[in-house]
Design an enzyme around this catalytic site. Structure first.
Site, PDB file in Angstrom:
ATOM      1  N   TYR A   1      -1.792  -4.085   4.172  1.00  0.00           N
ATOM      2  CA  TYR A   1      -1.179  -3.427   3.017  1.00  0.00           C
ATOM      3  C   TYR A   1      -0.322  -4.360   2.170  1.00  0.00           C
ATOM      4  CZ  TYR A   1      -2.473   0.801   5.587  1.00  0.00           C
ATOM      5  OH  TYR A   1      -3.175   1.778   6.251  1.00  0.00           O
TER       6      TYR A   1
ATOM      7  N   HIS B   1       1.145  -0.104  -3.410  1.00  0.00           N
ATOM      8  CA  HIS B   1       2.180   0.671  -2.718  1.00  0.00           C
ATOM      9  C   HIS B   1       3.288  -0.219  -2.150  1.00  0.00           C
ATOM     10  CE1 HIS B   1       2.816   4.826  -2.145  1.00  0.00           C
ATOM     11  NE2 HIS B   1       2.406   4.985  -0.918  1.00  0.00           N
TER      12      HIS B   1
ATOM     13  N   TYR C   1       5.750   3.246   8.273  1.00  0.00           N
ATOM     14  CA  TYR C   1       4.851   3.588   7.183  1.00  0.00           C
ATOM     15  C   TYR C   1       5.618   4.318   6.091  1.00  0.00           C
ATOM     16  CZ  TYR C   1       0.807   1.922   9.696  1.00  0.00           C
ATOM     17  OH  TYR C   1      -0.084   1.089  10.325  1.00  0.00           O
TER      18      TYR C   1
ATOM     19  N   ASN D   1       5.414   7.047   4.388  1.00  0.00           N
ATOM     20  CA  ASN D   1       5.771   8.466   4.382  1.00  0.00           C
ATOM     21  C   ASN D   1       6.858   8.835   5.375  1.00  0.00           C
ATOM     22  OD1 ASN D   1       4.231   8.193   6.665  1.00  0.00           O
ATOM     23  ND2 ASN D   1       2.849   9.899   6.248  1.00  0.00           N
TER      24      ASN D   1
ATOM     25  N   ASP E   1       6.798   1.705  -6.067  1.00  0.00           N
ATOM     26  CA  ASP E   1       5.696   1.828  -7.013  1.00  0.00           C
ATOM     27  C   ASP E   1       5.749   3.195  -7.688  1.00  0.00           C
ATOM     28  OD1 ASP E   1       4.987   2.805  -4.305  1.00  0.00           O
ATOM     29  OD2 ASP E   1       3.132   3.429  -5.285  1.00  0.00           O
TER      30      ASP E   1
ATOM     31  N   ASN F   1       5.418  10.158  -1.396  1.00  0.00           N
ATOM     32  CA  ASN F   1       5.830  10.610  -0.066  1.00  0.00           C
ATOM     33  C   ASN F   1       7.015   9.826   0.495  1.00  0.00           C
ATOM     34  OD1 ASN F   1       3.902  12.658   0.084  1.00  0.00           O
ATOM     35  ND2 ASN F   1       2.343  11.271   0.883  1.00  0.00           N
TER      36      ASN F   1
END
Length: 204
Positions: A23, A28, A78, A80, A105, A126
């Site tokens: 990632y 993100h 993560y 969320n 973002d 989220n």
């Protein structure tokens, strides 16, 4: 001249993203890219946080005129579930929500655009939603880094979890620099003065 809404005391600046190399270069994770740039400019390195799933860098970070401590933090959870680490860091460093700055973002503004605000909705983000829940308030500062809406019928989640396009990468470095400057402006000058400077800019 400092704005009347400049807040003195330690600021907690959090860059949102997902962990792992998969990632690291995605839209993100642009919040963490911004913090990496600030840390590199300051010549500092992130280290494991105490009592929170995050890495942190403490100090004045080479910001000219800074007379309060700034804590940079990148969550290692993560996206969320960002709220727990942010709330734990705020408690550990005794930083109230009004001095928490979240860099993230934002699909609701065009790519290569920086917008600043305090409070408001989460817009389906989220990470922000979880931070609001954990802090018990929406009234923290946001540095919103525009990544734009997905083209065509592309799913928003797929869009933010994808790397920047080759065209976007031509402007990405400068956008990260601008966002880092916006973080410094919020801390040193206050939200209103920072908004006046950055919201008057045209998208390149």
């Amino acid at each position: 001249m400092n704005s009347a809404d400049r807040l003195t005391g330690t600021h907690l600046v959090v860059g949102l993203g997902n962990p792992g190399a998969k990632y690291a270069a995605t839209r993100h994770n642009v919040g963490q890219m911004v913090l990496d740039h600030i840390a590199e400019t300051a010549g500092g390195n992130f280290g494991a946080a105490r009592r929170a799933q995050a890495v942190v860098l403490e100090g004045r970070l080479g910001i000219p005129g800074a007379d309060e401590r700034v804590v940079l933090a990148k969550t290692t959870t993560y996206m969320n579930v960002s709220g727990g680490p942010v709330a734990a860091l705020a408690a550990y460093y005794d930083v109230p929500p009004e001095r928490v700055v979240v860099v993230h973002d934002e699909v609701d503004i065009p790519f290569d655009t920086i917008r600043l605000k305090r409070g408001g909705g989460e817009g389906g983000h989220n990470g922000l939603r979880d931070i609001t829940k954990a802090l018990g308030t929406k009234d923290y500062l946001r540095v919103r880094v525009g990544v734009g809406r997905p083209p065509g019928n592309r799913d928003t989640a797929d869009h933010v979890l994808a790397p920047f396009t080759s065209t976007e990468r031509k402007s990405l470095e400068m956008m990260i620099v601008d966002a880092a400057d916006a973080v410094e402006a919020v801390v040193l000058e206050g939200l209103t003065a920072a908004q006046q400077r950055f919201h008057s800019r045209e998208t390149r």
